[in-house]
Design a protein around this motif. Structure first.
Motif, short mmCIF file in Angstrom:
data_model
loop_
_atom_site.label_atom_id
_atom_site.label_comp_id
_atom_site.label_asym_id
_atom_site.label_seq_id
_atom_site.Cartn_x
_atom_site.Cartn_y
_atom_site.Cartn_z
N PRO A 94 -0.19 13.01 8.65
CA PRO A 94 -1.75 12.36 8.62
C PRO A 94 -2.84 11.74 7.83
N ALA A 95 -1.36 12.22 6.82
CA ALA A 95 -2.30 11.28 5.48
C ALA A 95 -2.27 9.79 5.71
N CYS A 96 -1.21 9.28 6.66
CA CYS A 96 -1.00 8.28 6.69
C CYS A 96 -2.10 7.36 7.54
N LEU A 97 -2.75 8.74 8.44
CA LEU A 97 -3.12 8.23 9.43
C LEU A 97 -4.44 8.76 9.03
N ASN A 133 0.58 -1.07 -0.01
CA ASN A 133 0.26 -0.26 -0.02
C ASN A 133 0.98 1.40 -0.11
N ALA A 134 1.47 1.37 0.78
CA ALA A 134 2.89 2.67 1.48
C ALA A 134 3.50 2.41 -0.61
N LEU A 135 4.06 1.36 -0.64
CA LEU A 135 5.14 1.45 -1.93
C LEU A 135 4.20 2.02 -3.37
N LEU A 136 3.06 1.49 -3.33
CA LEU A 136 2.41 1.79 -4.58
C LEU A 136 1.29 3.71 -4.39
N ALA A 137 1.46 3.85 -3.17
CA ALA A 137 1.01 5.28 -2.66
C ALA A 137 2.14 6.02 -3.48
N GLY A 138 3.01 6.10 -2.79
CA GLY A 138 4.40 6.47 -3.40
C GLY A 138 4.74 6.69 -4.68
N MET A 139 4.60 5.53 -5.43
CA MET A 139 4.95 5.13 -6.75
C MET A 139 3.81 6.68 -7.31
N ILE A 140 2.32 6.96 -5.79
CA ILE A 140 1.78 7.75 -7.42
C ILE A 140 1.76 8.81 -7.29
N LEU A 157 8.16 3.29 5.49
CA LEU A 157 7.84 3.18 3.73
C LEU A 157 7.93 4.92 3.11
N LEU A 158 7.09 5.13 3.26
CA LEU A 158 6.37 6.35 2.97
C LEU A 158 7.77 7.55 2.39
N LEU A 203 13.19 3.52 9.02
CA LEU A 203 12.25 1.96 8.22
C LEU A 203 13.06 0.95 8.98
N ILE A 204 14.81 0.94 8.61
CA ILE A 204 15.22 -0.50 9.12
C ILE A 204 15.07 -0.50 10.35
N THR A 205 15.17 0.49 11.62
CA THR A 205 15.02 0.60 12.76
C THR A 205 13.64 -0.46 12.88
#
Ligand SMILES: Nc1nc2c(ncn2[C@@H]2O[C@H](COP(=O)(O)OP(=O)(O)OP(=O)(O)O)[C@@H](O)[C@H]2O)c(=O)[nH]1
Length: 474
Positions: free
Chosen positions: A124-127, A45-52, A167-168, A236-238
């Motif tokens: 806020p967007a992710c929330l 989900n985050a990956l696709l949102a980021g791509m868009i 991720l974002l 992200l890694i943490t």
């Protein structure tokens, strides 16, 4: 040969890329699933949102439909879900659509988020995305309000929200062309990353309620030292590491650990300490940035050597005066003061002595002028003094006081007593019709002509604008 996986006018390539990315990451996410529960991470989900967000031409209903079909297909093939996969996967599309719409609406640059302020909008967007997606997903799973709704819903929210927030920032700050110059990362620069690793190990050893926050100060240190992309990657890694450690019982947040048995209070206290120190680190860094800003502003408006106004500082002050009291001028006068044979002083006694002379002359001029006029180092060995609402005769008197203040006391340069003189040109105007900036500009040109007159007549003298030419400069 270069293959474009995404392109504004390449609908087929876009659809294929989105389909493959969705299916692949659904597959990966599916294999991170805990029995009977949601995924450990659901990166798709985050990956696709980021791509868009990075490629806003993907923000189209067709692309969302393709992504949805890829999710459904993955579930039909690998999860064995039947009709439920059609309803549950709609929750993922809700998340992607909301996050992408909100972040695109805030006009992020296509090449990524360069400013941290923009990165903060991810939160806020992710929330919102996770709250709405979780509500749909929980209902689609068949949870009923008053029974098991809350635990299922909170699982959904936390999973979607944490994956998105982790991720974002990395996806959106990743430069279009990524080249990490490892050589520039000297050993000292690795310290914040090492501190993150050490704090994770400490958290895994100490356990307890506070352990999850242990890496916080080290992560803030990373944020201060590294570029935003590197910080996002380390964060992200943490986050991923901590979740894996918690799930596998290596990091026991309940605190009943056999390896290193410590009171739960120890962990809580350490956790509170790391939380408490974190805003302080941010505050100290912000303070340093503000101080630096102030110094830079001062540097532009003041001359470093003499601490007088610089040329730009003088114009800045004139502009401010024009803004605060426009047109309120009875008269204006400008004095141009130039040190005589200054090149010879530099040549004979060195540049440092020349600098010392400039400082001393500035100081003597300052004590003569006080707050009667605006004193500025106009450039090199030339000073400008601006006066408003002063009589012409008073300007001549002040100029002569300056000249005498410089001749009166000789300068000690490398053990030699040296007499130094200045030449001065004055121009003034009563009731100027233009604003201060334009008035002073015109008067400087006129005063420069008078200064040339002083130099040509043998130097060490003041040449005021004579009565007959007095109205010419403006
Ligand atoms: N030490 C020092 N010298 C400077 C600075 N800025 C300009 N100068 C020097 O000031 C000298 C100005 O020389 P000129 O314009 O020939 O003027 P002058 O020797 O004073 O001769 P007249 O103005 O004709 O009397 C140059 O040698 C510059 O290098 C500075 O900040 N420090």
């Amino acid at each position: 040969m270069r293959i474009n996986l995404l392109g504004e006018n390449n609908n087929k390539a876009n659809a294929l890329t989105v389909f493959v990315v969705t299916a692949l990451f659904c597959f990966i996410g599916g294999h991170l699933r805990m029995p009977q529960e949601l995924s450990l991470f659901w990166p798709v989900n985050a990956l696709l949102a980021g791509m868009i967000v990075r490629f806003p031409f993907l923000h189209r209903s067709g692309i969302y439909l393709i992504s949805y079909l890829a999710m459904v297909l993955n579930d039909l093939v690998f999860s064995g879900w039947a009709s439920q996969s059609f309803t549950i996967n709609f929750a993922n599309i809700i998340f992607i659509f909301i996050v992408a719409s909100l972040l695109i609406k805030h006009s992020m640059p296509v090449v990524g988020l360069r400013r941290p302020g923009k990165a903060l909008q991810i939160f806020p967007a992710c929330l919102l995305g996770s709250l709405l997606s979780a509500t749909w997903g929980t209902l689609a799973e068949g949870a009923t309000i008053g029974e098991n709704f809350l635990p299922v819903w909170s699982d959904w929210v936390s999973e979607q929200f944490s994956t998105g927030v982790l991720l974002l920032p990395f996806l959106l700050t990743l430069p279009a062309r990524f080249s990490l110059h490892l050589s520039s990362y000297r050993l000292k620069k690795l310290l914040p990353a090492v501190a993150v690793m050490v704090s994770i190990i400490a958290a895994a050893l100490i356990d307890g309620a506070g352990s999850l926050t242990f890496p916080l100060p080290a992560l803030i240190w990373c944020a201060i030292v590294y570029p935003i992309t590197v910080t996002s990657l380390i964060t992200l890694i943490t986050g991923v590491t901590e979740i894996v450690l918690v799930v596998n019982g290596v990091m026991n947040i309940q605190g009943n650990d056999e390896l290193l048995a410590m009171s739960y209070l120890v962990s809580a206290r350490l956790g509170i300490a790391t939380v408490a120190i974190s805003p302080l680190i941010v505050a100290v860094s912000m303070d340093a940035i503000l101080q630096l800003n102030k110094q830079l502003a001062l540097r532009a408006n003041y001359d470093f050597l003499t601490r007088l106004l610089s040329r730009s500082g003088m114009y800045e002050q004139l502009r401010q005066m024009d803004d605060s009291a426009p047109g309120n001028l009875h008269s204006a006068g400008v004095m141009l003061v130039d040190i005589d044979y200054f090149k010879a002083i530099n040549d004979s006694f060195g540049h440092d002595s020349g600098d010392a002379v400039l400082e001393e002359i500035a100081s003597r001029m300052r004590s003569v002028i006080g707050d009667q006029g605006m004193l500025c180092r106009f450039g090199g060995e030339e000073f400008v003094v601006v006066f408003f609402n002063h009589e012409r005769a008073a300007l001549f008197q002040i100029a002569e006081q300056i000249r005498h203040a410089i001749i009166m006391r000789k300068f000690l340069l490398q053990g030699n007593t040296v007499g130094i003189t200045v030449s001065i040109g004055i121009a003034s105007k009563t009731r100027p019709e233009t604003n201060r900036v334009e008035t002073v500009n015109a008067l400087i040109s006129a005063a420069d002509k008078r200064l040339y007159h002083s130099k040509r007549n043998g130097r060490n003298q003041t040449s005021p604008l004579v009565e007959t030419e007095s109205e010419q400069p403006l």
